[in-house]
Design an enzyme around this catalytic site. Structure first.
Site, PDB file in Angstrom:
ATOM      1  N   SER A  65      -0.004   2.105  16.140  1.00  0.00           N
ATOM      2  CA  SER A  65      -0.625   3.440  16.053  1.00  0.00           C
ATOM      3  C   SER A  65      -0.772   4.007  17.457  1.00  0.00           C
ATOM      4  CB  SER A  65      -2.017   3.302  15.426  1.00  0.00           C
ATOM      5  OG  SER A  65      -2.741   4.502  15.549  1.00  0.00           O
TER       6      SER A  65
ATOM      7  N   TYR B 269     -10.990  -0.117  15.291  1.00  0.00           N
ATOM      8  CA  TYR B 269      -9.618   0.040  14.799  1.00  0.00           C
ATOM      9  C   TYR B 269      -8.635   0.109  15.973  1.00  0.00           C
ATOM     10  CZ  TYR B 269      -5.537   2.299  12.610  1.00  0.00           C
ATOM     11  OH  TYR B 269      -4.266   2.609  12.192  1.00  0.00           O
TER      12      TYR B 269
HETATM   13  N1  LIG Z   1      -2.360   6.947   8.092  1.00  0.00           N
HETATM   14  C1  LIG Z   1      -2.394   7.047   9.413  1.00  0.00           C
HETATM   15  O1  LIG Z   1      -2.857   8.079   9.985  1.00  0.00           O
HETATM   16  C2  LIG Z   1      -1.835   5.954  10.286  1.00  0.00           C
HETATM   17  C3  LIG Z   1      -1.594   6.245  11.633  1.00  0.00           C
HETATM   18  C4  LIG Z   1      -1.099   5.239  12.460  1.00  0.00           C
HETATM   19  C5  LIG Z   1      -0.863   3.979  11.940  1.00  0.00           C
HETATM   20  N2  LIG Z   1      -1.118   3.726  10.623  1.00  0.00           N
HETATM   21  C6  LIG Z   1      -0.882   2.351  10.155  1.00  0.00           C
HETATM   22  O2  LIG Z   1       0.158   2.361   9.202  1.00  0.00           O
HETATM   23  C7  LIG Z   1      -0.039   1.275   8.282  1.00  0.00           C
HETATM   24  C8  LIG Z   1       0.074   1.810   6.867  1.00  0.00           C
HETATM   25  O3  LIG Z   1      -0.962   2.767   6.655  1.00  0.00           O
HETATM   26  P1  LIG Z   1      -0.893   3.909   5.541  1.00  0.00           P
HETATM   27  O4  LIG Z   1      -1.248   5.192   6.193  1.00  0.00           O
HETATM   28  O5  LIG Z   1       0.375   3.784   4.782  1.00  0.00           O
HETATM   29  O6  LIG Z   1      -2.164   3.524   4.672  1.00  0.00           O
HETATM   30  P2  LIG Z   1      -2.334   2.899   3.215  1.00  0.00           P
HETATM   31  O7  LIG Z   1      -1.486   3.630   2.239  1.00  0.00           O
HETATM   32  O8  LIG Z   1      -3.819   2.863   3.023  1.00  0.00           O
HETATM   33  O9  LIG Z   1      -1.759   1.414   3.372  1.00  0.00           O
HETATM   34  C9  LIG Z   1      -2.501   0.356   3.872  1.00  0.00           C
HETATM   35  C10 LIG Z   1      -1.944  -0.895   3.234  1.00  0.00           C
HETATM   36  O10 LIG Z   1      -2.597  -2.050   3.765  1.00  0.00           O
HETATM   37  C11 LIG Z   1      -2.821  -2.930   2.678  1.00  0.00           C
HETATM   38  N3  LIG Z   1      -3.854  -3.909   2.977  1.00  0.00           N
HETATM   39  C12 LIG Z   1      -5.104  -3.698   3.426  1.00  0.00           C
HETATM   40  N4  LIG Z   1      -5.742  -4.866   3.556  1.00  0.00           N
HETATM   41  C13 LIG Z   1      -4.864  -5.836   3.189  1.00  0.00           C
HETATM   42  C14 LIG Z   1      -4.929  -7.248   3.105  1.00  0.00           C
HETATM   43  N5  LIG Z   1      -6.043  -7.949   3.410  1.00  0.00           N
HETATM   44  N6  LIG Z   1      -3.828  -7.926   2.701  1.00  0.00           N
HETATM   45  C15 LIG Z   1      -2.700  -7.265   2.356  1.00  0.00           C
HETATM   46  N7  LIG Z   1      -2.581  -5.923   2.402  1.00  0.00           N
HETATM   47  C16 LIG Z   1      -3.659  -5.227   2.813  1.00  0.00           C
HETATM   48  C17 LIG Z   1      -3.211  -2.000   1.534  1.00  0.00           C
HETATM   49  O11 LIG Z   1      -3.166  -2.702   0.315  1.00  0.00           O
HETATM   50  P3  LIG Z   1      -4.098  -2.314  -0.965  1.00  0.00           P
HETATM   51  O12 LIG Z   1      -3.251  -1.381  -1.792  1.00  0.00           O
HETATM   52  O13 LIG Z   1      -4.329  -3.620  -1.619  1.00  0.00           O
HETATM   53  O14 LIG Z   1      -5.346  -1.682  -0.436  1.00  0.00           O
HETATM   54  C18 LIG Z   1      -2.110  -0.944   1.720  1.00  0.00           C
HETATM   55  O15 LIG Z   1      -0.905  -1.403   1.146  1.00  0.00           O
HETATM   56  C19 LIG Z   1      -1.396   0.659   8.615  1.00  0.00           C
HETATM   57  O16 LIG Z   1      -1.205  -0.478   9.428  1.00  0.00           O
HETATM   58  C20 LIG Z   1      -2.077   1.751   9.438  1.00  0.00           C
HETATM   59  O17 LIG Z   1      -3.022   1.208  10.341  1.00  0.00           O
HETATM   60  C21 LIG Z   1      -1.578   4.680   9.772  1.00  0.00           C
END
Ligand SMILES: NC(=O)c1ccc[n+]([C@@H]2O[C@H](COP(=O)([O-])OP(=O)(O)OC[C@H]3O[C@@H](n4cnc5c(N)ncnc54)[C@H](OP(=O)(O)O)[C@@H]3O)[C@@H](O)[C@H]2O)c1
Length: 253
Positions: free
Chosen positions: A145, A158
């Site tokens: 990120s 975070y």
């Molecule tokens: N959205 C943003 O603005 C943003 C920006 C920069 C980076 N990111 C990064 O991109 C990645 C994906 O994020 P996203 O935006 O696509 O959000 P998201 O749709 O909320 O995805 C997060 C994922 O992490 C999984 N997860 C959480 N805890 C877990 C655990 N203990 N074991 C296995 N899986 C787990 C969730 O599974 P469940 O379905 O079981 O909850 C979900 O599949 C993350 O690493 C996030 O930090 C996001």
């Protein structure tokens, strides 16, 4: 085995319900990807995306995976690599954002976020690297990120987990040079997903599909690092060097 354009034919997604990851594998399915494994906490939550990918002609497996359960990672990931097809791409997409006020009130919740975002990723990353090295090819894509670039008062737990993850992924990528395997670090800005639902959007906020497009472009180019949208790279060239006092003001919104 990925084709000459760097397009993978098989992929394992750790955090298989992530909206960014699913936008990415949809794009991969439009290209050459014919086998996808979605590794998720609760297989029921992956039913709909699995069905959608199958309708596109992709063979999809859904497996149970918990980033917190580090002792299980060797077997869970190993079983995927021991299957009949090589794995060209592993997308490390799991993560939790949490919120700083809750972490302040509940340090154990903050420790859990660190265990998921950093400890879990280190454990999985090393298992995957070992398997890719043995295969002699393949890419580990790590969702870091822009928060890794500089801690913000509003979400420094975070940010610190992502800074640790980012440093780990860079070092691992360097360690894999010459093995045929590689690591690509992805640094999205603010992305509209369920992770950020209800939050005020940041400048240059974007969508999962824009991040996915940058990821697939990075794979084709063999990039070490991808920023999404690309402009956030140049924003952080400036922001990371701002004096702390100024950064505190700029990052407060
Ligand atoms: N959205 C943003 O603005 C943003 C920006 C920069 C980076 N990111 C990064 O991109 C990645 C994906 O994020 P996203 O935006 O696509 O959000 P998201 O749709 O909320 O995805 C997060 C994922 O992490 C999984 N997860 C959480 N805890 C877990 C655990 N203990 N074991 C296995 N899986 C787990 C969730 O599974 P469940 O379905 O079981 O909850 C979900 O599949 C993350 O690493 C996030 O930090 C996001």
């Amino acid at each position: 085995m990925q084709d000459a354009l760097g397009s993978p034919q098989s992929a394992l997604v750790l955090g298989g319900t992530s909206e960014i990851a699913l936008a990415t594998v949809r794009r991969l399915a439009e290209a050459r990807c014919r086998k996808i494994v979605l590794a998720v906490r609760d297989p029921a939550t992956a039913e709909a995306p699995a069905a959608e990918l199958r309708a596109r002609g992709v063979e999809v497996d859904v497996i149970e995976f918990d980033a917190l359960d580090t002792p299980s990672h060797g077997k869970v990931i190993g079983d995927v690599f021991d299957g009949p097809t090589d794995i060209d791409l592993v997308l490390l997409a799991f993560g939790v954002l949490g919120d700083q006020a809750s972490f302040d009130a509940d340090p154990e919740a903050a420790a859990d976020a660190a265990r998921i975002n950093y400890v879990g990723a280190v454990s999985c990353g090393l298992v995957v690297a070992d398997r890719l090295r043995t295969q002699g090819h393949g890419t580990l894509v790590v969702l870091s990120s822009v928060a890794a670039e500089r801690a913000r008062r509003s979400n420094y737990v975070y940010g610190s987990t992502k800074a640790g993850l980012d440093a780990f992924a860079q070092g691992l990528g360097d360690a894999l040079i010459g093995s045929g395997a590689r690591v690509m670090v992805v640094r999205p800005g603010f992305v509209h997903t369920r992770m950020t639902a209800g939050m005020d959007a940041q400048p240059f906020s974007t969508t999962p599909d824009v991040v996915a497009a940058q990821i697939t472009k990075g794979l084709e180019r063999g990039s070490d690092t991808v920023w999404a949208p690309p402009i956030v790279r140049w924003m952080f060239v400036v922001l990371r060097h701002l004096p702390r006092r100024l950064w505190r003001i700029v990052s407060a919104r």
